[in-house]
Write a protein that holds these residues in place. Structure first.
Motif, PDB file in Angstrom:
ATOM      1  N   ASP A  64      -2.390  14.548  -8.882  1.00 23.26           N
ATOM      2  CA  ASP A  64      -2.101  15.986  -8.902  1.00 23.26           C
ATOM      3  C   ASP A  64      -2.617  16.726  -7.675  1.00 23.26           C
ATOM      4  OD1 ASP A  64      -4.806  15.964  -9.452  1.00 23.26           O
ATOM      5  OD2 ASP A  64      -4.660  17.004 -11.372  1.00 23.26           O
ATOM      6  N   VAL A  65      -3.415  16.049  -6.815  1.00 26.67           N
ATOM      7  CA  VAL A  65      -3.825  16.662  -5.554  1.00 26.67           C
ATOM      8  C   VAL A  65      -3.245  15.900  -4.358  1.00 26.67           C
ATOM      9  CG1 VAL A  65      -5.933  17.656  -6.496  1.00 26.67           C
ATOM     10  CG2 VAL A  65      -6.011  15.365  -5.485  1.00 26.67           C
ATOM     11  N   GLY A  66      -2.288  15.022  -4.627  1.00 29.32           N
ATOM     12  CA  GLY A  66      -1.641  14.274  -3.555  1.00 29.32           C
ATOM     13  C   GLY A  66      -2.116  12.856  -3.388  1.00 29.32           C
ATOM     14  N   GLY A  67      -3.068  12.423  -4.247  1.00 32.08           N
ATOM     15  CA  GLY A  67      -3.608  11.071  -4.150  1.00 32.08           C
ATOM     16  C   GLY A  67      -2.776  10.047  -4.894  1.00 32.08           C
ATOM     17  N   HIS A  68      -3.374   8.877  -5.140  1.00 32.43           N
ATOM     18  CA  HIS A  68      -2.602   7.753  -5.667  1.00 32.43           C
ATOM     19  C   HIS A  68      -3.300   7.022  -6.815  1.00 32.43           C
ATOM     20  CE1 HIS A  68       0.162   8.312  -2.320  1.00 32.43           C
ATOM     21  NE2 HIS A  68      -0.906   8.433  -1.553  1.00 32.43           N
ATOM     22  N   ASP A  69      -4.449   7.519  -7.276  1.00 37.59           N
ATOM     23  CA  ASP A  69      -5.123   6.968  -8.453  1.00 37.59           C
ATOM     24  C   ASP A  69      -5.380   5.469  -8.344  1.00 37.59           C
ATOM     25  OD1 ASP A  69      -5.696   9.120 -10.199  1.00 37.59           O
ATOM     26  OD2 ASP A  69      -3.573   9.294 -10.723  1.00 37.59           O
ATOM     27  N   ARG A  70      -5.764   5.007  -7.173  1.00 35.64           N
ATOM     28  CA  ARG A  70      -6.036   3.579  -7.008  1.00 35.64           C
ATOM     29  C   ARG A  70      -7.536   3.326  -7.005  1.00 35.64           C
ATOM     30  NH1 ARG A  70      -1.315   0.763  -3.490  1.00 35.64           N
ATOM     31  NH2 ARG A  70      -2.221  -1.016  -4.583  1.00 35.64           N
ATOM     32  N   HIS A  71      -7.907   2.076  -7.180  1.00 33.69           N
ATOM     33  CA  HIS A  71      -9.314   1.701  -7.290  1.00 33.69           C
ATOM     34  C   HIS A  71      -9.992   1.784  -5.921  1.00 33.69           C
ATOM     35  CE1 HIS A  71     -12.871  -0.786  -8.102  1.00 33.69           C
ATOM     36  NE2 HIS A  71     -12.635  -0.561  -9.384  1.00 33.69           N
ATOM     37  N   PRO A  72     -11.281   2.179  -5.856  1.00 33.89           N
ATOM     38  CA  PRO A  72     -11.977   2.241  -4.569  1.00 33.89           C
ATOM     39  C   PRO A  72     -11.976   0.923  -3.797  1.00 33.89           C
ATOM     40  CG  PRO A  72     -13.237   3.424  -6.228  1.00 33.89           C
ATOM     41  CD  PRO A  72     -12.103   2.754  -6.951  1.00 33.89           C
ATOM     42  N   LEU A  73     -11.986  -0.209  -4.488  1.00 34.09           N
ATOM     43  CA  LEU A  73     -11.971  -1.479  -3.765  1.00 34.09           C
ATOM     44  C   LEU A  73     -10.589  -1.803  -3.195  1.00 34.09           C
ATOM     45  CD1 LEU A  73     -14.375  -3.711  -5.873  1.00 34.09           C
ATOM     46  CD2 LEU A  73     -14.813  -2.536  -3.711  1.00 34.09           C
ATOM     47  N   GLU A  74      -9.539  -1.215  -3.750  1.00 32.05           N
ATOM     48  CA  GLU A  74      -8.232  -1.328  -3.110  1.00 32.05           C
ATOM     49  C   GLU A  74      -8.235  -0.555  -1.794  1.00 32.05           C
ATOM     50  OE1 GLU A  74      -4.666  -1.768  -6.117  1.00 32.05           O
ATOM     51  OE2 GLU A  74      -5.976  -0.127  -6.798  1.00 32.05           O
ATOM     52  N   ARG A  75      -8.844   0.631  -1.819  1.00 29.79           N
ATOM     53  CA  ARG A  75      -8.983   1.382  -0.574  1.00 29.79           C
ATOM     54  C   ARG A  75      -9.815   0.582   0.432  1.00 29.79           C
ATOM     55  NH1 ARG A  75     -12.780   4.404   1.919  1.00 29.79           N
ATOM     56  NH2 ARG A  75     -11.956   5.917   3.442  1.00 29.79           N
ATOM     57  N   TYR A  76     -10.854  -0.088  -0.043  1.00 29.33           N
ATOM     58  CA  TYR A  76     -11.701  -0.899   0.837  1.00 29.33           C
ATOM     59  C   TYR A  76     -10.863  -1.947   1.562  1.00 29.33           C
ATOM     60  CZ  TYR A  76     -15.868  -3.433   2.387  1.00 29.33           C
ATOM     61  OH  TYR A  76     -16.845  -4.021   3.152  1.00 29.33           O
ATOM     62  N   VAL A  77      -9.975  -2.602   0.841  1.00 35.69           N
ATOM     63  CA  VAL A  77      -9.114  -3.627   1.443  1.00 35.69           C
ATOM     64  C   VAL A  77      -8.264  -3.032   2.562  1.00 35.69           C
ATOM     65  CG1 VAL A  77      -7.118  -5.122   0.995  1.00 35.69           C
ATOM     66  CG2 VAL A  77      -9.062  -5.127  -0.586  1.00 35.69           C
ATOM     67  N   VAL A  78      -7.720  -1.850   2.324  1.00 36.97           N
ATOM     68  CA  VAL A  78      -6.861  -1.207   3.324  1.00 36.97           C
ATOM     69  C   VAL A  78      -7.649  -0.841   4.577  1.00 36.97           C
ATOM     70  CG1 VAL A  78      -5.499   0.864   3.820  1.00 36.97           C
ATOM     71  CG2 VAL A  78      -5.145  -0.385   1.682  1.00 36.97           C
ATOM     72  N   ILE A  79      -8.812  -0.217   4.413  1.00 37.11           N
ATOM     73  CA  ILE A  79      -9.558   0.187   5.610  1.00 37.11           C
ATOM     74  C   ILE A  79     -10.130  -1.031   6.332  1.00 37.11           C
ATOM     75  CG2 ILE A  79     -10.061   2.480   4.716  1.00 37.11           C
ATOM     76  CD1 ILE A  79     -12.905   1.589   4.132  1.00 37.11           C
ATOM     77  N   GLU A  80     -10.446  -2.085   5.599  1.00 37.06           N
ATOM     78  CA  GLU A  80     -10.878  -3.320   6.235  1.00 37.06           C
ATOM     79  C   GLU A  80      -9.781  -3.872   7.142  1.00 37.06           C
ATOM     80  OE1 GLU A  80     -13.217  -7.124   4.522  1.00 37.06           O
ATOM     81  OE2 GLU A  80     -11.251  -6.794   3.624  1.00 37.06           O
ATOM     82  N   GLU A  81      -8.548  -3.876   6.667  1.00 37.95           N
ATOM     83  CA  GLU A  81      -7.428  -4.353   7.463  1.00 37.95           C
ATOM     84  C   GLU A  81      -7.202  -3.464   8.688  1.00 37.95           C
ATOM     85  OE1 GLU A  81      -5.461  -7.028   7.271  1.00 37.95           O
ATOM     86  OE2 GLU A  81      -6.544  -7.858   5.557  1.00 37.95           O
ATOM     87  N   LEU A  82      -7.290  -2.155   8.502  1.00 40.90           N
ATOM     88  CA  LEU A  82      -7.080  -1.238   9.625  1.00 40.90           C
ATOM     89  C   LEU A  82      -8.146  -1.421  10.704  1.00 40.90           C
ATOM     90  CD1 LEU A  82      -6.162   1.968   7.592  1.00 40.90           C
ATOM     91  CD2 LEU A  82      -4.609   0.672   9.060  1.00 40.90           C
ATOM     92  N   LEU A  83      -9.400  -1.549  10.287  1.00 43.59           N
ATOM     93  CA  LEU A  83     -10.483  -1.706  11.249  1.00 43.59           C
ATOM     94  C   LEU A  83     -10.424  -3.063  11.932  1.00 43.59           C
ATOM     95  CD1 LEU A  83     -13.418  -0.154   9.183  1.00 43.59           C
ATOM     96  CD2 LEU A  83     -12.273   0.867  11.146  1.00 43.59           C
ATOM     97  N   ALA A  84     -10.130  -4.110  11.180  1.00 42.06           N
ATOM     98  CA  ALA A  84     -10.036  -5.444  11.772  1.00 42.06           C
ATOM     99  C   ALA A  84      -8.932  -5.504  12.818  1.00 42.06           C
ATOM    100  CB  ALA A  84      -9.798  -6.487  10.685  1.00 42.06           C
ATOM    101  N   ALA A  85      -7.869  -4.734  12.594  1.00 46.18           N
ATOM    102  CA  ALA A  85      -6.765  -4.695  13.553  1.00 46.18           C
ATOM    103  C   ALA A  85      -7.051  -3.777  14.738  1.00 46.18           C
ATOM    104  CB  ALA A  85      -5.483  -4.232  12.853  1.00 46.18           C
ATOM    105  N   GLY A  86      -8.107  -2.979  14.652  1.00 44.93           N
ATOM    106  CA  GLY A  86      -8.409  -2.025  15.723  1.00 44.93           C
ATOM    107  C   GLY A  86      -7.406  -0.900  15.800  1.00 44.93           C
ATOM    108  N   ALA A  87      -6.985  -0.376  14.626  1.00 47.79           N
ATOM    109  CA  ALA A  87      -5.989   0.696  14.574  1.00 47.79           C
ATOM    110  C   ALA A  87      -6.649   2.057  14.803  1.00 47.79           C
ATOM    111  CB  ALA A  87      -5.280   0.683  13.217  1.00 47.79           C
ATOM    112  N   PRO A  88      -5.924   3.018  15.382  1.00 48.06           N
ATOM    113  CA  PRO A  88      -6.504   4.335  15.712  1.00 48.06           C
ATOM    114  C   PRO A  88      -6.576   5.244  14.485  1.00 48.06           C
ATOM    115  CG  PRO A  88      -4.216   4.265  16.373  1.00 48.06           C
ATOM    116  CD  PRO A  88      -4.530   2.894  15.858  1.00 48.06           C
ATOM    117  N   VAL A  89      -7.633   5.125  13.704  1.00 50.41           N
ATOM    118  CA  VAL A  89      -7.736   5.819  12.416  1.00 50.41           C
ATOM    119  C   VAL A  89      -8.629   7.058  12.472  1.00 50.41           C
ATOM    120  CG1 VAL A  89      -7.289   3.717  11.102  1.00 50.41           C
ATOM    121  CG2 VAL A  89      -9.646   4.282  11.731  1.00 50.41           C
ATOM    122  N   GLY A  90      -9.067   7.444  13.668  1.00 50.68           N
ATOM    123  CA  GLY A  90     -10.083   8.478  13.781  1.00 50.68           C
ATOM    124  C   GLY A  90      -9.680   9.855  13.287  1.00 50.68           C
TER     125      GLY A  90
END
Length: 377
Positions: A64-90
């Motif tokens: 209801d605020v634009g999010g996706h109701d997913r588990h925090p460890l699912e988010r962890y997996v995504v940011i781990e992949e982004l950082l490992a790839a060296g993506a511009p997430v700043g």
């Protein structure tokens, strides 16, 4: 003495294999520069907006605020992949990591409606106003003030070393709201629009010529009463709980990761014994830090407050990512004339890595937290 670190039992939720494949496919489909060291300071607004549109931002927030109701460890997996790839997430990093969850937990309805949808979409960025001149990692020495008047809150003072303030739409600031208060009493958190009258931003250029940090000045800035986040006078408790999110994530050991992957690529299939040993040592250390970080993330997801564990992850992770370019340099000859990826990454990180143990709290502050938590002083 208490046990120093207990690995929290956890299982990664959902279909992690598919989630990893999805984020890797997303990276492959977007024309964006990858392999960037220290990438969570590198901003690409278009990339952040695309991440939001794909559902990779605001993952743990309600729909209801634009999010996706997913588990925090699912988010962890995504940011781990982004950082490992060296993506511009700043651009979206601070908002997605800590500001949006804090607004969800403590913010007024007005604050939630105004800021959360844009943060989930990757279109609204935040910065954190903590350090001040004379009060770097010692947040209890904060002197910038917030005074409640008939018109609203009046903000005066200065923040320094504020990452991406020049790109941000809002600052979450820790201010002294109770006149005459000292140390960690009488502090509150406020949301300050960066375009508000009386806000001035000045750049701080680092030794590599980059502009990530800023000074921010508040000259009698007027805020509405709903800009107060949480309970008046409880800013210390809120801010320190928030720092567990900041200090324990994979960004605390993956800032130099692209150099490690470049080293493995350069070593080939039959590296010399010393290089093989170094790669093995680095891999073992990285995996240990990852298990510690994920365990701390699982504790946070379970509603615990793992301040000591988060501080350990930051201290050990910073030591690892700072030492990595030095350990590579000791084995790999990279004269200034060498221009391959390995050489460029190593030179870049030798310049920037000393700052890794400053952001999010200096090593001295972090080790003090650990010592007190373990009953060592």
């Amino acid at each position: 003495m208490q046990q120093s670190f207990t690995i929290f039992p956890f299982d990664l939720p959902g279909d992690v294999t598919t989630l990893r494949a999805d984020i890797r496919a997303f990276l492959g489909a977007h024309a964006v520069k990858l392999g960037v060291p220290n990438c969570w300071l590198i901003c690409d607004p278009d990339f952040s907006k695309a991440l939001g549109a794909a559902g990779f931002l605001g993952m743990t927030l309600p729909k209801d605020v634009g999010g996706h109701d997913r588990h925090p460890l699912e988010r962890y997996v995504v940011i781990e992949e982004l950082l490992a790839a060296g993506a511009p997430v700043g651009a979206h990093w601070i908002a997605d990591r800590q500001t949006a969850p804090l607004i969800l937990r403590y913010g007024s309805d007005e604050a939630k409606a105004r800021y959360l949808p844009g943060m989930c979409a990757g279109e609204l960025y935040a910065c954190i106003g903590l350090s001040e001149p004379g009060a770097g990692s010692d947040l209890a020495s904060v002197r910038s003030t917030a005074r409640l008047t008939s018109d609203g809150w009046r903000i005066s003072g200065q923040k320094i070393w504020t990452s991406s303030a020049h790109l941000s739409h809002v600052m979450l600031a820790l201010l002294r709201s109770e006149e005459g208060s000292e140390r960690n009493a009488g502090l509150s958190q406020f949301l300050i629009p960066m375009d508000a009258p009386g806000v001035t931003i000045r750049p701080i250029i680092d030794m590599s010529g980059e502009h990530h940090f800023n000074e921010v000045f508040f000259d009698d800035v007027l805020l509405p009463e709903w800009a107060l986040i949480g309970t008046r006078g409880q800013g210390w408790t809120q801010a320190t709980a928030e720092l567990a999110l900041e200090r324990s994530g994979p960004e605390r050991y993956l800032s130099s990761h692209v150099l490690m992957t470049a080293l493995i690529d350069a070593a080939g299939t039959d590296p010399d014994p010393e290089l093989r040993t170094l790669i093995g040592e680095l891999t073992a250390e990285l995996w240990t830090l990852r298990q510690m970080s994920m365990s701390t993330a699982a504790k946070l997801a379970a509603g615990e407050d793992p301040m000591v564990e988060a501080s350990m992850v930051k201290d050990l992770g910073n030591s690892f990512e700072q030492a990595l370019p030095q350990r590579v340099q000791a084995l790999v000859d990279c004269p200034s004339t060498r221009q391959d990826d390995l050489a460029k990454l190593m030179r870049s990180l030798l310049i920037s890595a000393p700052s890794f143990s400053l952001r999010g709290g200096t090593r001295e502050i972090i080790r003090g937290i650990i010592a007190r938590g373990l009953g060592l002083r």
